[in-house]
Design an enzyme around this catalytic site. Structure first.
Site, PDB file in Angstrom:
ATOM      1  CB  CYS A  32      -0.921   0.010   1.218  1.00 30.57           C
ATOM      2  SG  CYS A  32      -1.840   1.552   1.393  1.00 30.57           S
ATOM      3  CE  LYS A  59     -10.458  -3.129   3.775  1.00 28.52           C
ATOM      4  NZ  LYS A  59     -11.166  -1.882   3.466  1.00 28.52           N
ATOM      5  CB  VAL A  72      -3.431   0.234   6.107  1.00 31.78           C
ATOM      6  CG1 VAL A  72      -3.981  -0.990   6.793  1.00 31.78           C
ATOM      7  CG2 VAL A  72      -3.195  -0.040   4.622  1.00 31.78           C
ATOM      8  CD  GLU A  85      -7.843   9.452   6.060  1.00 29.19           C
ATOM      9  OE1 GLU A  85      -7.352   9.840   4.982  1.00 29.19           O
ATOM     10  OE2 GLU A  85      -8.673   8.539   6.117  1.00 29.19           O
ATOM     11  CB  SER A  86      -1.179   8.190   4.640  1.00 32.58           C
ATOM     12  OG  SER A  86      -1.682   9.017   3.607  1.00 32.58           O
TER      13      SER A  86
END
Length: 241
Positions: A32, A59, A72, A85-86
């Protein structure tokens, strides 16, 4: 099991226990790009952490308690606090942990990095569209879209006269946009940076960074994952293990 190369947890798996004191946990998935942002920051800052890989095609029920979106990356600390939230996880790590600061202190310079992130913001969805596109006409149109977006980033580097987007050394913005550039070769999209020489030099400089090189995924593994992912295979997230 935890770790970068551990098999992912899926439906029916037991939730992991509490995060040990002095550590932080990232819920991730090996392929990802959004989770890679957070993994890059963890590595760059030398933060002690554990990795729990999540099977995004199957999941676990308990994962939605970690992030209601079921996506993720998610960070969990030893107090049980959850951050998702990246870009938010990356900013949190930079503020919460000592060591090398990846975001500038100057408010204007920090705002500049966020504006560059906005300039980049169409690229992830373009990658998603390209992966799912089925015909040559779609490919050609999407490649043109990539070129347009990359031209905007080329202009930033031209105006700044620096190797990296935040200056002469790597900073947060470079790590936030890198994961999608890492995947260009595997998607046969390298030609889309042929007209942007400064962006090509930036990509070469990024590959020299020890943090980036430590987390590189091979072209073979990325393509193997992608093939299974597009078939909706629950084995996609564990490709190569």
């Amino acid at each position: 099991m935890s770790g970068e190369s551990a098999r992912s947890l899926g439906k029916g798996s037991a939730p992991p226990g509490p995060v040990p004191e002095g550590s932080i946990r990232i819920y991730s998935m090996r392929f990802c790009p959004f989770a890679e942002r957070t993994r890059l920051v963890l590595k760059a800052k030398g933060i002690r952490h554990e990795v729990i890989n999540i099977n995004l095609k199957n999941k676990p029920e308990w994962f939605f308690k970690k992030n209601p979106f079921g996506l993720v990356p998610v960070l969990e600390n030893s107090q049980g606090q959850l951050i998702y939230e990246s870009a938010i996880t990356c900013e949190y790590l930079d503020e919460a942990y000592p060591g090398k600061k990846l975001l500038p202190d100057d408010p204007y310079e920090k705002a500049c990095q966020k504006m560059i992130l906005e300039l980049f913001s169409k690229v992830p969805s373009l990658v998603g569209s390209f992966i799912r596109s089925q015909n040559k006409e779609d490919y050609a149109g999407l490649k043109e879209e990539f070129r347009k977006e990359f031209t905007k980033l080329e202009e930033v580097l031209t105006n700044k006269k620096t190797t990296f987007f935040g200056g002469n050394s790597i900073s947060m913005i470079d790590y936030l946009i890198w994961p999608w550039f890492e995947r260009l070769e595997a998607m046969k999209l390298n030609e889309c940076v042929d007209h942007t020489p400064k962006l090509k030099l930036w990509m070469a400089a990024m590959k020299e960074d020890p943090t980036v090189s430590a987390l590189l995924t091979s072209e073979k593994d990325w393509q193997g994952f992608l093939e299974l992912y597009l078939q909706n295979s629950p084995e996609a997230c564990d490709y190569g293990l």
